[in-house]
Scaffold this motif. Structure first.
Motif, PDB file in Angstrom:
ATOM      1  N   GLY A   1      -4.741  20.685   9.769  1.00  0.00           N
ATOM      2  CA  GLY A   1      -5.373  21.330   8.151  1.00  0.00           C
ATOM      3  C   GLY A   1      -4.288  20.844   7.349  1.00  0.00           C
ATOM      4  O   GLY A   1      -4.798  21.381   6.655  1.00  0.00           O
ATOM      5  N   GLU A   2      -3.237  19.521   7.406  1.00  0.00           N
ATOM      6  CA  GLU A   2      -2.707  19.591   6.037  1.00  0.00           C
ATOM      7  C   GLU A   2      -3.154  18.769   5.954  1.00  0.00           C
ATOM      8  O   GLU A   2      -2.436  18.559   4.680  1.00  0.00           O
ATOM      9  CB  GLU A   2      -0.832  19.461   7.419  1.00  0.00           C
ATOM     10  CG  GLU A   2      -0.439  21.038   7.453  1.00  0.00           C
ATOM     11  CD  GLU A   2       0.275  20.534   8.677  1.00  0.00           C
ATOM     12  OE1 GLU A   2       0.992  19.352   8.117  1.00  0.00           O
ATOM     13  OE2 GLU A   2       2.040  21.126   8.811  1.00  0.00           O
ATOM     14  N   LEU A   3      -4.168  18.366   5.775  1.00  0.00           N
ATOM     15  CA  LEU A   3      -4.127  16.602   4.970  1.00  0.00           C
ATOM     16  C   LEU A   3      -5.530  16.859   4.168  1.00  0.00           C
ATOM     17  O   LEU A   3      -6.047  17.757   4.040  1.00  0.00           O
ATOM     18  CB  LEU A   3      -5.526  16.162   6.197  1.00  0.00           C
ATOM     19  CG  LEU A   3      -4.423  15.083   7.241  1.00  0.00           C
ATOM     20  CD1 LEU A   3      -6.171  14.370   8.287  1.00  0.00           C
ATOM     21  CD2 LEU A   3      -3.601  13.959   6.203  1.00  0.00           C
ATOM     22  N   ARG A   4      -5.221  16.180   3.149  1.00  0.00           N
ATOM     23  CA  ARG A   4      -6.448  16.744   1.629  1.00  0.00           C
ATOM     24  C   ARG A   4      -7.448  16.397   1.968  1.00  0.00           C
ATOM     25  O   ARG A   4      -8.133  15.028   3.012  1.00  0.00           O
ATOM     26  CB  ARG A   4      -5.853  15.547   0.262  1.00  0.00           C
ATOM     27  CG  ARG A   4      -4.372  16.299   0.184  1.00  0.00           C
ATOM     28  CD  ARG A   4      -3.647  15.260  -0.851  1.00  0.00           C
ATOM     29  NE  ARG A   4      -2.733  15.720  -2.109  1.00  0.00           N
ATOM     30  CZ  ARG A   4      -2.411  14.816  -2.178  1.00  0.00           C
ATOM     31  NH1 ARG A   4      -2.963  13.726  -3.406  1.00  0.00           N
ATOM     32  NH2 ARG A   4      -0.944  15.127  -3.346  1.00  0.00           N
ATOM     33  N   PRO A   5      -8.264  17.042   1.361  1.00  0.00           N
ATOM     34  CA  PRO A   5      -9.626  17.173   2.392  1.00  0.00           C
ATOM     35  C   PRO A   5     -10.639  15.302   2.207  1.00  0.00           C
ATOM     36  O   PRO A   5     -11.392  14.633   2.790  1.00  0.00           O
ATOM     37  CB  PRO A   5     -10.919  16.947   0.965  1.00  0.00           C
ATOM     38  CG  PRO A   5      -9.777  18.632  -0.074  1.00  0.00           C
ATOM     39  CD  PRO A   5      -8.619  18.063   1.299  1.00  0.00           C
ATOM     40  N   ARG A   6     -10.031  14.365   1.360  1.00  0.00           N
ATOM     41  CA  ARG A   6     -10.645  12.898   1.525  1.00  0.00           C
ATOM     42  C   ARG A   6      -9.771  12.386   2.532  1.00  0.00           C
ATOM     43  O   ARG A   6     -10.162  11.715   3.179  1.00  0.00           O
ATOM     44  CB  ARG A   6      -9.984  12.826  -0.014  1.00  0.00           C
ATOM     45  CG  ARG A   6     -10.723  10.878  -0.425  1.00  0.00           C
ATOM     46  CD  ARG A   6     -10.392  10.491  -1.915  1.00  0.00           C
ATOM     47  NE  ARG A   6      -9.848   9.544  -1.670  1.00  0.00           N
ATOM     48  CZ  ARG A   6     -10.316   8.446  -3.347  1.00  0.00           C
ATOM     49  NH1 ARG A   6      -9.634   9.157  -3.827  1.00  0.00           N
ATOM     50  NH2 ARG A   6     -10.706   7.290  -3.050  1.00  0.00           N
ATOM     51  N   ALA A   7      -8.193  12.826   2.718  1.00  0.00           N
ATOM     52  CA  ALA A   7      -7.453  12.662   3.570  1.00  0.00           C
ATOM     53  C   ALA A   7      -8.929  12.744   5.224  1.00  0.00           C
ATOM     54  O   ALA A   7      -8.795  11.695   5.622  1.00  0.00           O
ATOM     55  CB  ALA A   7      -6.191  12.221   3.610  1.00  0.00           C
ATOM     56  N   ARG A   8      -9.229  13.376   5.148  1.00  0.00           N
ATOM     57  CA  ARG A   8      -9.624  14.754   5.956  1.00  0.00           C
ATOM     58  C   ARG A   8     -11.009  14.141   6.564  1.00  0.00           C
ATOM     59  O   ARG A   8     -11.059  13.807   7.027  1.00  0.00           O
ATOM     60  CB  ARG A   8     -10.117  16.348   6.011  1.00  0.00           C
ATOM     61  CG  ARG A   8     -10.367  16.056   7.271  1.00  0.00           C
ATOM     62  CD  ARG A   8     -10.307  18.104   6.445  1.00  0.00           C
ATOM     63  NE  ARG A   8     -10.630  18.757   7.954  1.00  0.00           N
ATOM     64  CZ  ARG A   8      -9.691  19.752   9.064  1.00  0.00           C
ATOM     65  NH1 ARG A   8      -8.440  18.922   9.173  1.00  0.00           N
ATOM     66  NH2 ARG A   8     -10.122  19.828   9.769  1.00  0.00           N
ATOM     67  N   HIS A   9     -11.746  13.672   5.552  1.00  0.00           N
ATOM     68  CA  HIS A   9     -12.876  12.660   5.497  1.00  0.00           C
ATOM     69  C   HIS A   9     -12.609  11.447   6.078  1.00  0.00           C
ATOM     70  O   HIS A   9     -13.278  11.086   7.105  1.00  0.00           O
ATOM     71  CB  HIS A   9     -13.313  12.866   4.018  1.00  0.00           C
ATOM     72  CG  HIS A   9     -14.690  12.149   3.685  1.00  0.00           C
ATOM     73  ND1 HIS A   9     -16.199  13.335   4.319  1.00  0.00           N
ATOM     74  CD2 HIS A   9     -15.305  11.390   3.542  1.00  0.00           C
ATOM     75  CE1 HIS A   9     -16.916  12.039   4.957  1.00  0.00           C
ATOM     76  NE2 HIS A   9     -16.510  11.303   3.983  1.00  0.00           N
ATOM     77  N   ARG A  10     -11.639  10.779   5.757  1.00  0.00           N
ATOM     78  CA  ARG A  10     -11.721   9.577   6.286  1.00  0.00           C
ATOM     79  C   ARG A  10     -11.004   9.189   7.568  1.00  0.00           C
ATOM     80  O   ARG A  10     -11.879   8.526   8.830  1.00  0.00           O
ATOM     81  CB  ARG A  10     -10.648   9.177   5.891  1.00  0.00           C
ATOM     82  CG  ARG A  10     -10.346   7.340   5.439  1.00  0.00           C
ATOM     83  CD  ARG A  10      -9.081   6.984   5.081  1.00  0.00           C
ATOM     84  NE  ARG A  10      -8.393   5.700   5.343  1.00  0.00           N
ATOM     85  CZ  ARG A  10      -7.620   4.848   4.748  1.00  0.00           C
ATOM     86  NH1 ARG A  10      -6.477   5.277   4.183  1.00  0.00           N
ATOM     87  NH2 ARG A  10      -6.910   3.635   5.646  1.00  0.00           N
ATOM     88  N   LEU A  11     -10.219  10.555   8.225  1.00  0.00           N
ATOM     89  CA  LEU A  11     -10.006  10.591   9.064  1.00  0.00           C
ATOM     90  C   LEU A  11     -11.634  10.901  10.597  1.00  0.00           C
ATOM     91  O   LEU A  11     -11.740  10.463  11.192  1.00  0.00           O
ATOM     92  CB  LEU A  11      -9.339  11.556   9.955  1.00  0.00           C
ATOM     93  CG  LEU A  11      -8.186  10.849  11.086  1.00  0.00           C
ATOM     94  CD1 LEU A  11      -6.223  11.690  10.732  1.00  0.00           C
ATOM     95  CD2 LEU A  11      -8.709  11.414  12.406  1.00  0.00           C
TER      96      LEU A  11
END
Ligand SMILES: [Zn+2]
Length: 90
Positions: free
Chosen positions: A23-33
């Protein structure tokens, strides 16, 4: 095949799996993954494996945090001293 950027996404996702799971990714990066894992079995498996690993590590931490009852140390000390407990109530 032939989808532009897919390989980049894949490599990027592989590198960020652990961050994603923790859960260390920013929302945008999280969405990308998220979006990439939706269509990439390798990364989906990677996420599951990483989750299992993180869960296992957290489990180990939990075990390490458990303290043995003090009485155990008393018994060991007494046994090591070679004497019998003088104040044993049981
Ligand atoms: Zn992938």
């Amino acid at each position: 095949m032939g989808i532009p950027g897919r390989t980049d996404d894949h490599q990027w996702s592989q590198q960020h799996l652990s961050h994603y799971v923790e859960g260390e990714l920013r929302p945008r990066a999280r969405h990308r993954l998220d979006r990439h894992a939706w269509e990439c079995v390798d990364c989906l498996r990677g996420i599951r494996a990483m989750r299992a690993l993180v869960h296992a590590v957290q489990g180990l931490d939990g075990l390490a945090g458990v303290r043995a009852p003090a009485t155990i140390f008393d018994r060991v000390r007494l046994a090591g001293a070679g004497g019998s407990p003088s104040s044993q109530n049981t």
